[in-house]
Design a protein around this motif. Structure first.
Motif, PDB file in Angstrom:
ATOM      1  N   ALA B  19      47.750 -12.703   0.272  1.00 47.25           N
ATOM      2  CA  ALA B  19      47.734 -13.233   1.637  1.00 47.25           C
ATOM      3  C   ALA B  19      47.877 -12.100   2.646  1.00 47.25           C
ATOM      4  O   ALA B  19      47.145 -12.036   3.648  1.00 47.25           O
ATOM      5  CB  ALA B  19      48.860 -14.255   1.818  1.00 47.25           C
ATOM      6  N   LEU B  23      45.234 -10.769   5.575  1.00 46.38           N
ATOM      7  CA  LEU B  23      45.641 -10.724   6.974  1.00 46.38           C
ATOM      8  C   LEU B  23      45.558  -9.310   7.533  1.00 46.38           C
ATOM      9  O   LEU B  23      45.246  -9.122   8.715  1.00 46.38           O
ATOM     10  CB  LEU B  23      47.063 -11.265   7.126  1.00 46.38           C
ATOM     11  CG  LEU B  23      47.158 -12.793   7.010  1.00 46.38           C
ATOM     12  CD1 LEU B  23      48.575 -13.260   7.240  1.00 46.38           C
ATOM     13  CD2 LEU B  23      46.227 -13.463   8.003  1.00 46.38           C
ATOM     14  N   GLY B 129      43.325 -23.712   6.171  1.00 47.34           N
ATOM     15  CA  GLY B 129      43.125 -22.774   5.079  1.00 47.34           C
ATOM     16  C   GLY B 129      44.148 -22.942   3.966  1.00 47.34           C
ATOM     17  O   GLY B 129      44.978 -23.850   3.973  1.00 47.34           O
ATOM     18  N   LEU B 131      46.212 -20.194   2.744  1.00 51.57           N
ATOM     19  CA  LEU B 131      46.598 -18.790   2.826  1.00 51.57           C
ATOM     20  C   LEU B 131      47.291 -18.329   1.547  1.00 51.57           C
ATOM     21  O   LEU B 131      47.084 -17.212   1.091  1.00 51.57           O
ATOM     22  CB  LEU B 131      47.512 -18.610   4.036  1.00 51.57           C
ATOM     23  CG  LEU B 131      47.792 -17.187   4.489  1.00 51.57           C
ATOM     24  CD1 LEU B 131      46.506 -16.417   4.621  1.00 51.57           C
ATOM     25  CD2 LEU B 131      48.525 -17.206   5.802  1.00 51.57           C
ATOM     26  N   THR B 142      36.129 -11.913   1.467  1.00 56.03           N
ATOM     27  CA  THR B 142      36.584 -11.744   2.845  1.00 56.03           C
ATOM     28  C   THR B 142      36.449 -10.297   3.287  1.00 56.03           C
ATOM     29  O   THR B 142      35.924 -10.000   4.363  1.00 56.03           O
ATOM     30  CB  THR B 142      38.052 -12.189   2.960  1.00 56.03           C
ATOM     31  OG1 THR B 142      38.171 -13.494   2.398  1.00 56.03           O
ATOM     32  CG2 THR B 142      38.504 -12.218   4.392  1.00 56.03           C
ATOM     33  N   ALA B 195      36.798 -15.563   7.030  1.00 55.85           N
ATOM     34  CA  ALA B 195      38.211 -15.874   7.016  1.00 55.85           C
ATOM     35  C   ALA B 195      38.500 -17.361   6.964  1.00 55.85           C
ATOM     36  O   ALA B 195      39.557 -17.751   6.496  1.00 55.85           O
ATOM     37  CB  ALA B 195      38.861 -15.260   8.251  1.00 55.85           C
ATOM     38  N   VAL B 199      41.873 -18.546   5.388  1.00 57.34           N
ATOM     39  CA  VAL B 199      43.047 -18.701   6.246  1.00 57.34           C
ATOM     40  C   VAL B 199      42.908 -19.840   7.243  1.00 57.34           C
ATOM     41  O   VAL B 199      43.848 -20.138   7.969  1.00 57.34           O
ATOM     42  CB  VAL B 199      43.362 -17.396   7.009  1.00 57.34           C
ATOM     43  CG1 VAL B 199      43.550 -16.263   6.029  1.00 57.34           C
ATOM     44  CG2 VAL B 199      42.279 -17.062   7.999  1.00 57.34           C
ATOM     45  N   LEU B 203      43.707 -20.022  12.453  1.00 54.99           N
ATOM     46  CA  LEU B 203      44.245 -18.665  12.372  1.00 54.99           C
ATOM     47  C   LEU B 203      43.180 -17.626  12.756  1.00 54.99           C
ATOM     48  O   LEU B 203      43.475 -16.641  13.441  1.00 54.99           O
ATOM     49  CB  LEU B 203      44.772 -18.419  10.953  1.00 54.99           C
ATOM     50  CG  LEU B 203      45.476 -17.094  10.687  1.00 54.99           C
ATOM     51  CD1 LEU B 203      46.495 -16.806  11.764  1.00 54.99           C
ATOM     52  CD2 LEU B 203      46.149 -17.140   9.345  1.00 54.99           C
ATOM     53  N   SER B 257      51.851 -21.923   6.379  1.00 56.84           N
ATOM     54  CA  SER B 257      51.842 -20.472   6.570  1.00 56.84           C
ATOM     55  C   SER B 257      50.914 -20.055   7.708  1.00 56.84           C
ATOM     56  O   SER B 257      51.264 -19.205   8.520  1.00 56.84           O
ATOM     57  CB  SER B 257      51.430 -19.795   5.269  1.00 56.84           C
ATOM     58  OG  SER B 257      50.297 -20.435   4.737  1.00 56.84           O
ATOM     59  N   GLY B 258      49.703 -20.661   7.782  1.00 60.93           N
ATOM     60  CA  GLY B 258      48.766 -20.287   8.839  1.00 60.93           C
ATOM     61  C   GLY B 258      49.356 -20.522  10.216  1.00 60.93           C
ATOM     62  O   GLY B 258      49.364 -19.642  11.079  1.00 60.93           O
TER      63      GLY B 258
END
Lengths: 431, 293
Positions: B19, B23, B129, B131, B142, B195, B199, B203, B257-258
């Motif tokens: 993750a 990011l 997403g 993540l 990605t 993405a 995600v 995000l 999380s996103g």
């Protein structure tokens, strides 16, 4: 009333509301703002559900806070309204998602928030939408003049002495109320479709703002009703069906506009862009190629007063200047009326119109409605009407050489008049 | 579990490391593409693209399963980028055109998904997403697509900046505005595609919009905008992931999380905004130094 007729009624009322307010949104270029608003009201809706309050109320309270934040960010240097909308959109949505994830039992769900559920609308939802529609109609009827003036000529609006915030507040309030009432039925994303598409289609086809304000609600209501009918016939979700119908109307309008019928004016002159990138400096307001629109002349006393005052004035005068002159002679005429009368006179060729370097429109009476040119002093505004046979011949020939017919032109020559030249020479000599 | 454990040790877990990896790549994107989005005022187009990808993902999934996702998304995104670049040249107000295009695309996606598959699950997955359940293959996908987008922008960076600051000058010198718009739109579209399956679109949008805006608040030096935006995005992503981890492992609260990362990004923006407003106020009050006077 069964649920299907309720849905049809809801689609018609919400469609009309979105179409009417959408015309303001599209003309004032606030679509991204409306989009951000729909997403950012999400935490308000979730919060209201958590507290057991009415969801539209929560969304409305949230949107007031959001409009405040967006106004603040929009005023900060190097940020602006696009940034404000983007930040508020992502922040609001993330906050809503977070609140919802922490309370999974809540009845507010992301998918119904995004696409809505028109088949479950109730009578009170429709009543709310009808109420907002009524308010929007009243606002357009009573403040239409101010709304349009501030939209199409912000400089003129300021110059005319109006303040901007009441109109801005009125439009923001209308947009917010529309978004909040439309969302439960058609969802956040599809509310944007109903706001943007009918109004943009109407703007492509209509020749006057009045026509837009009538055509857009009709198109919106039609899109709503046909969307619901289509969704039953084809067995698809109602919200997307409405949005696609609205988008199809827009495509149709675009196609009609691209292929002008004989006898119509070319598309570029149907309707002016409300906020064109205006270069500074003088420019003639009249579009040289544009045939004069035959309007029924409303020879009211106000109009006569404006015409007389204008012909008594030497050189170019601003709307506000003429208005104060009229007032000084005891006339009770309103500023907006002066503005409209001058625009009409200019449209019919009885007055000449220029943009001053700071964007204000300046007017002057023509001694003749025949084709003529001007010599204008850049300093004092003294204007001389001139014949220019050489230009006429040249224009005709050069058009013919390139196979152009019905050629027209505007030629204004700017300079310093004799008196100003002498004065300027004198100042230079002293310096 | 203490804060340090969440900030450092958590990333020895493979899913947390993946993750963070994704990011960090997105932070690099934020540093370049995001700054251009800000300078050119393309926030609404980015938003429109995130929605317009949806039918591509839906049709791709129905047609080719998980492998079809990427192909479908790329087709839909590039198609939308081209349509938008064409519409920007027309007389229609740009914002209305964007809104109509993306709502129509999104509606098609909803219809496809609602007829074919588990509707709610798909939509939520697209928006937020997964993540923490990204596979190694998805990380590679990605990275590769983001690299292509970065390359597109990097090659035309000077021209893009010229166009951002002096639109008339740029076209007068002979750069073709349509081509530049198209390149930038396609780059944004690629980032969105790369993405969003991993995600989520929310995000992606935050990464494209917020760090650029923060950089504009922090500095007026053009070339500093890029590193400031990238570093800000990376730090916020790291803090956001750690916060989500700390909450779920330490306190038993399941934060998405996103959304957590987005809220950390936006909190950083709020801090920068308040700091900038205060700084401006102090500067306005303080008299100029004697040397300047």
């Amino acid at each position: 009333m069964d649920y299907f007729s309720t849905a049809l009624l809801a689609a018609a009322v919400i469609g009309a509301l979105c179409g009417l307010v959408g015309s303001l949104v599209v003309l004032r270029r606030r679509t991204f703002f409306a989009q951000a608003l729909t997403h950012a009201t999400f935490p308000g809706a979730v919060g209201a559900a958590m507290l057991g309050l009415s969801i539209p109320l929560g969304a409305f309270v949230a949107s007031i806070a959001i409009v405040g934040i967006m106004t603040l960010i929009g005023r900060v240097r190097r940020q602006g309204s696009q940034v404000a909308s983007g930040i508020v959109l992502t922040a609001g949505f993330a906050l809503g998602v977070l609140l919802q994830a922490l309370n999974p039992s809540l009845p507010v769900h992301v998918d119904s928030f995004l696409v809505g559920s028109i088949l479950t609308t109730t009578g009170s939802d429709i009543g709310l939408a009808a109420g907002v529609l009524g308010l929007a109609v009243l606002a357009v009827v009573f403040f239409g003049k101010e709304l349009l003036l501030s939209t199409f000529d912000p400089n003129g609006y300021r110059a005319a002495g109006y303040r901007e915030w009441p109109v801005e507040l009125l439009t923001l309030g209308l947009i917010t109320a529309t978004v909040v009432t439309a969302m439960p039925a058609v969802g956040a994303i599809l509310a944007i479709a109903l706001i943007a598409a009918p109004a943009a289609a109407a703007r492509l086809l209509a020749r006057t703002v009045g026509q837009i304000l009538i055509a857009a609600p009709v198109l919106g209501a039609t899109a709503g009703i046909s969307g619901v009918l289509l969704s039953r016939a084809l067995d698809v979700a109602a919200g997307p069906a409405i949005a696609l119908t609205a988008a199809a109307f827009f495509l149709l309008a675009l196609a009609v506009r691209q292929a002008p019928l004989p006898g119509r004016q070319p598309p570029d002159q149907w309707f002016p862009d409300p906020r064109p990138d205006r270069p500074a400096g003088h420019r003639s307001c009249r579009n040289p190629g544009q045939p004069r629109v035959e309007v029924m002349k409303r020879n009211t006393w106000q109009r006569e007063a404006v015409r007389t005052a204008l012909s008594d004035t030497v050189g170019f005068v601003s709307v506000q200047g003429l208005h104060s002159r009229l007032h000084a002679t005891g006339s009770p005429i309103g500023l907006a009326t002066v503005y409209r009368a001058l625009a009409d006179l200019a449209g019919e060729g009885e007055a000449d119109c220029l943009q001053s370097p700071d964007g204000e429109s300046l007017y002057r009476a023509c001694s003749t409605t025949d084709h003529h040119h001007h010599l204008i002093c850049r300093h004092c505004g003294l204007t001389v009407e001139i014949e220019a046979d050489a230009v006429e011949t040249w224009a005709k020939n050069v058009a013919a050489e390139h196979g152009f017919t019905q050629a027209a032109h505007v030629v204004d020559v700017f300079g310093l008049c004799a008196a100003c030249t002498a004065a300027s020479a004198a100042t230079t000599a002293i310096a | 579990m203490d804060a340090w454990g969440a900030l450092l040790d958590a990333y020895s877990l493979p899913f947390m490391a993946r993750a963070l990896m994704v990011l960090l790549v997105l932070s690099l994107v934020a540093g370049i593409v995001g700054v251009l989005v800000n300078l050119r005022g393309l926030e609404f187009i980015s938003d429109g693209l995130t929605h317009a990808v949806f039918p591509g993902i839906a049709i791709g999934f129905v047609w080719g399963g998980r492998e079809g996702l990427f192909a479908g998304a790329i087709v839909a995104a590039v198609l939308t980028a081209v349509v938008l670049a064409v519409l920007m040249r027309r007389a229609v107000p740009v914002d209305a055109a964007i809104a109509i295009v993306f709502t129509a695309m999104f509606s098609i996606g909803v219809i496809v998904v609602s007829r074919e598959t588990n509707y709610v699950g798909q939509l939520e997955q697209l928006l937020f997403g997964r993540l923490l359940t990204i596979s190694v293959v998805e990380v590679v996908q990605t990275v590769v697509i983001c690299a292509i987008a970065l390359l597109l922008v990097a090659v035309t960076l000077k021209e893009q900046l010229f166009r951002a600051f002096d639109r008339t000058g740029s076209s007068a010198v002979g750069y073709r505005p349509f081509v530049l718009d198209l390149v930038l739109n396609v780059a944004i579209a690629l980032v969105v595609v790369a993405a969003s399956s991993a995600v989520g679109t929310l995000l992606v949008l935050a990464v494209l919009i917020v760090p650029g805006a923060v950089a504009r608040l922090v500095t007026v030096r053009l070339w500093l905008l890029f590193p400031v935006a990238a570093v800000f995005a990376a730090v916020a992503a790291w803090l956001g992931l750690s916060l989500g981890y700390l909450a779920s492992v330490g306190a038993g609260v399941n934060l998405p999380s996103g959304a957590t990362v987005v809220l950390v990004l936006v909190s950083g923006y709020a801090l920068a905004l308040v700091g900038r407003l205060l700084l401006d106020r102090v500067r306005a009050l303080r008299p100029l130094p004697a040397a300047v006077r």
